[in-house]
Design an enzyme around this catalytic site. Sequence first.
Site, PDB file in Angstrom:
ATOM      1  N   LYS A 164      -3.478  -1.544   1.552  1.00  0.00           N
ATOM      2  CA  LYS A 164      -4.402  -0.417   1.740  1.00  0.00           C
ATOM      3  C   LYS A 164      -5.586  -0.847   2.611  1.00  0.00           C
ATOM      4  CE  LYS A 164      -2.889   1.690  -2.501  1.00  0.00           C
ATOM      5  NZ  LYS A 164      -2.890   1.569  -3.951  1.00  0.00           N
ATOM      6  N   GLN A 182      -6.455   0.966  -9.020  1.00  0.00           N
ATOM      7  CA  GLN A 182      -5.040   0.609  -8.948  1.00  0.00           C
ATOM      8  C   GLN A 182      -4.415   0.609 -10.355  1.00  0.00           C
ATOM      9  OE1 GLN A 182      -3.359   0.102  -6.019  1.00  0.00           O
ATOM     10  NE2 GLN A 182      -1.481  -0.145  -7.204  1.00  0.00           N
ATOM     11  N   ASP A 221      -6.634   9.647  -5.188  1.00  0.00           N
ATOM     12  CA  ASP A 221      -5.298   9.645  -5.799  1.00  0.00           C
ATOM     13  C   ASP A 221      -4.897  11.046  -6.267  1.00  0.00           C
ATOM     14  OD1 ASP A 221      -3.890   7.196  -5.845  1.00  0.00           O
ATOM     15  OD2 ASP A 221      -5.251   6.383  -7.374  1.00  0.00           O
TER      16      ASP A 221
END
Length: 303
Positions: free
Chosen positions: A55, A99, A122
């Site tokens: 990322k 994460q 997200d």
Amino acid sequence: MAEAAIIDGRAIATGLRERIAEAAARLREEHGIIPGLAAVLVGDDPASQIYVRSKARACAAARLASFEHRLTADAGLAAILDLVTQLNGDDRVDGILVQLPLPSDIDPRAVIAAIDPDKDVDGFHPVNVGRLWSGEPGLVPCTPQGVMMLLRSTDVRLQGAEAVVLGRSAVVGRPVAALLLAADCTVTLVHSKSRDLRAICRRADIIVAAIGRPQMVKADWLKPEVTVIDVGINRIVIPEGGVRLVGDVDFAAARRVAGAITPVPGGVGPMTIACLLRNTLLAACRRRGLPDPAVLSADVIKV
Ligand code: GUN
């Protein structure tokens, strides 16, 4: 019969990343804004470390700012919530990604609920889940966005199509079902307790497989010319020794029946990070009351 067309996720993701870099350059030049993504990694899960690193690399390639925050596996909920609160208030940070999976003693729902919904790149916060199902603008989970872009890159007609989604996870199956519904598909969401999956799948014009079982969807589950999006990433041990990545669909056999199909790897996978960058840019604009960048608007990339 002709073999199915391959839906090339790598090429489509590359095109999207170019548009993201273009939109980021314009934001920088016209408004002095550098969108920023903060990734929070708790513990030292090797797969998560690889994801977070890729990322950061993708942000650098598109000239977005990225911030990495690492906590030890025993950091505890309070320390994670403190960090999220700090990132919510940090104006350089437009997107926050915690994460997953988190260590087993941490309730991920408590952490996700603490993220500012307008920085929730997200799309996992209950506010964004509600916005998605009620058809309001919000931040949409990345892999499901990628699934829709791949579908729209084919000539399949979504309106009125029978779409079957295998898997009801909060990360993929449920949001994909919401997006297909918003695109006027007739959606059936099946899961591990569903009866007669084969018969249900055989009705489908579109199949999205996200059930996490290697090669479960067989060629005789498919209607001829169906469009297949395979979200599965499973490692299997092969008889010759070593491991191989396979999807949730028996690709080689399905290719002889389907009209179009994504490979694994090289299908859905590359889309996810590209969509994360897209969400970061959208969040940066929306937080400041700016319009969504034209090159990222839904009708250009057809989410
Ligand atoms: N772990 C695996 N996939 C994801 C994802 O899409 N988002 C987050 N936050 N963690 C993940």
